[in-house]
Scaffold this motif. Structure first.
Motif, short mmCIF file in Angstrom:
data_model
loop_
_atom_site.label_atom_id
_atom_site.label_comp_id
_atom_site.label_asym_id
_atom_site.label_seq_id
_atom_site.Cartn_x
_atom_site.Cartn_y
_atom_site.Cartn_z
N HIS A 126 5.57 6.54 1.51
CA HIS A 126 6.32 5.30 1.54
C HIS A 126 5.38 4.15 1.18
CE1 HIS A 126 4.73 5.52 5.74
NE2 HIS A 126 4.49 4.23 5.50
N TRP A 127 5.96 2.97 0.95
CA TRP A 127 5.18 1.78 0.63
C TRP A 127 5.21 0.85 1.84
CZ3 TRP A 127 2.37 1.04 -3.79
CH2 TRP A 127 2.61 1.94 -4.84
N ALA A 132 4.09 -6.91 8.73
CA ALA A 132 3.57 -5.64 8.25
C ALA A 132 4.63 -4.58 8.52
CB ALA A 132 2.26 -5.28 8.95
N GLN A 133 5.35 -4.19 7.47
CA GLN A 133 6.44 -3.23 7.62
C GLN A 133 6.55 -2.34 6.40
OE1 GLN A 133 10.31 -4.54 8.86
NE2 GLN A 133 9.52 -6.09 10.26
N ASP A 134 7.18 -1.20 6.60
CA ASP A 134 7.49 -0.31 5.48
C ASP A 134 8.63 -0.92 4.68
OD1 ASP A 134 5.61 1.36 6.51
OD2 ASP A 134 7.04 2.75 7.43
N THR A 166 0.83 -1.19 0.00
CA THR A 166 0.00 0.00 0.00
C THR A 166 0.87 1.25 0.00
OG1 THR A 166 -1.63 -1.21 1.31
CG2 THR A 166 -1.88 1.18 1.20
N HIS A 167 0.50 2.21 -0.84
CA HIS A 167 1.20 3.49 -0.90
C HIS A 167 0.58 4.43 0.11
CE1 HIS A 167 2.49 7.29 -3.24
NE2 HIS A 167 3.50 6.84 -2.50
N GLY A 218 5.90 -3.13 -4.41
CA GLY A 218 5.37 -4.49 -4.47
C GLY A 218 4.81 -4.83 -5.84
N SER A 219 4.12 -5.97 -5.91
CA SER A 219 3.56 -6.44 -7.17
C SER A 219 2.28 -7.22 -6.88
CB SER A 219 4.56 -7.33 -7.91
OG SER A 219 4.69 -8.58 -7.26
N ASN A 220 1.69 -7.77 -7.95
CA ASN A 220 0.51 -8.63 -7.82
C ASN A 220 0.86 -10.10 -7.98
OD1 ASN A 220 -1.35 -6.43 -7.52
ND2 ASN A 220 -1.20 -6.07 -9.72
#
Length: 271
Positions: free
Chosen positions: A65-66, A85-87, A55-56, A99-101
């Motif tokens: 950040h992502w 769950a981290q930046d 997530t952006h 990231g990607s799909n």
């Protein structure tokens, strides 16, 4: 996965027509990157669903950040867990990691593609689902670098072997490449012939696989191409014939978006 309804997931057995709506995964939906993958345990007949989200996030002062999060659903407990769950962070040499799909589970490990700047090589990070890493720095440090710049990447589990199908426009590897991961090293299996690549419409291809076969088709027309990993043979489906151009399709089919998936037909598997 229906992201428009807040991240709803439907799991089912197409043979038995047995369908079940899973509890909504934590954090809701994201408009950026969502990778979905599934694994099945033949011993316990349980399954694991993993959603990797990137997530952006825009911060005060227009900085951003992502954030990468991994959500795991176990059918045995009927509940979700979020072990990571981290930046993703920022690198002076590369810039932002994004990231990607694309993700796949192979031998109990979640493989997920992250990429830095488009001009850099993509990386494959590995999460051990039994003991997920607690550090994004460690994951990136131990990540598996792609052999060259790729687009339209597909990750497939073929009999517990990780196979990657990727398109590259950079000489001397122009076209679609089939690669297999061996001890954290990519081995080139085959390159798609140019005549097939042009017919398939390589800019929009979708791939999946089962056993030792890969299946590929364009997202804009449903002609199916198979590749035998053992015999190294490319073959169009006997029930379909490649059209010279998607624009020759009837108008009502010209704007459809096709997708597909593979599954092992088993009557003893329940959702």
């Amino acid at each position: 996965m229906n992201l428009k309804e807040g991240g709803q997931l439907l799991v089912g057995n197409p043979i038995k027509r047995d369908w079940k709506l899973l509890p909504q995964f934590p954090g809701g939906s994201s408009p950026h990157y969502n990778a979905l993958t599934l694994s099945f345990d033949h011993r316990t007949r349980g399954y694991t669903v993993v959603v990797a989200k990137c997530t952006h996030i825009v911060l005060p002062g227009n900085s951003s950040h992502w954030r990468l999060s991994v959500h795991i659903y176990e059918s045995t407990t009927k509940s979700w867990d979020t072990p990571f769950a981290q930046d993703i962070g920022f690198s002076q040499e590369i810039g932002f990691w994004i990231g990607s799909n694309e993700a796949v589970i192979c031998n109990g490990v979640l493989y997920y593609f992250i990429g830095p700047h488009p001009m850099q090589l993509p990386h494959l990070v590995a999460f051990d689902l039994s003991k997920p890493s607690s550090s994004i720095e460690y994951l990136i440090q131990e990540s598996i670098r792609g052999p060259y710049r790729l687009a339209c990447v597909g990750l497939i589990n073929l009999s517990n072997k990780l196979v990657m199908v990727g398109m590259t426009n950079h000489w001397p590897h122009e076209g679609v490449m089939i690669l297999e991961l061996e001890d954290k090293t990519w081995r080139e299996v085959a390159k798609m012939p140019n005549s097939i690549y042009k017919t398939l419409d390589g800019q929009n291809f979708i791939c999946c696989g089962a056993g030792h076969f890969l299946f590929m088709h364009s997202s804009v027309w449903p002609v199916l191409l198979t590749f035998d990993m053992r015999q190294k043979v490319w073959k169009w489906s006997s029930q379909m014939c490649p059209c010279p151009c998607p624009s020759t399709e009837p108008l009502q089919f010209r704007f459809l978006n096709y997708c597909g998936f593979c599954f092992e037909p088993r009557l003893d598997v329940s959702s």
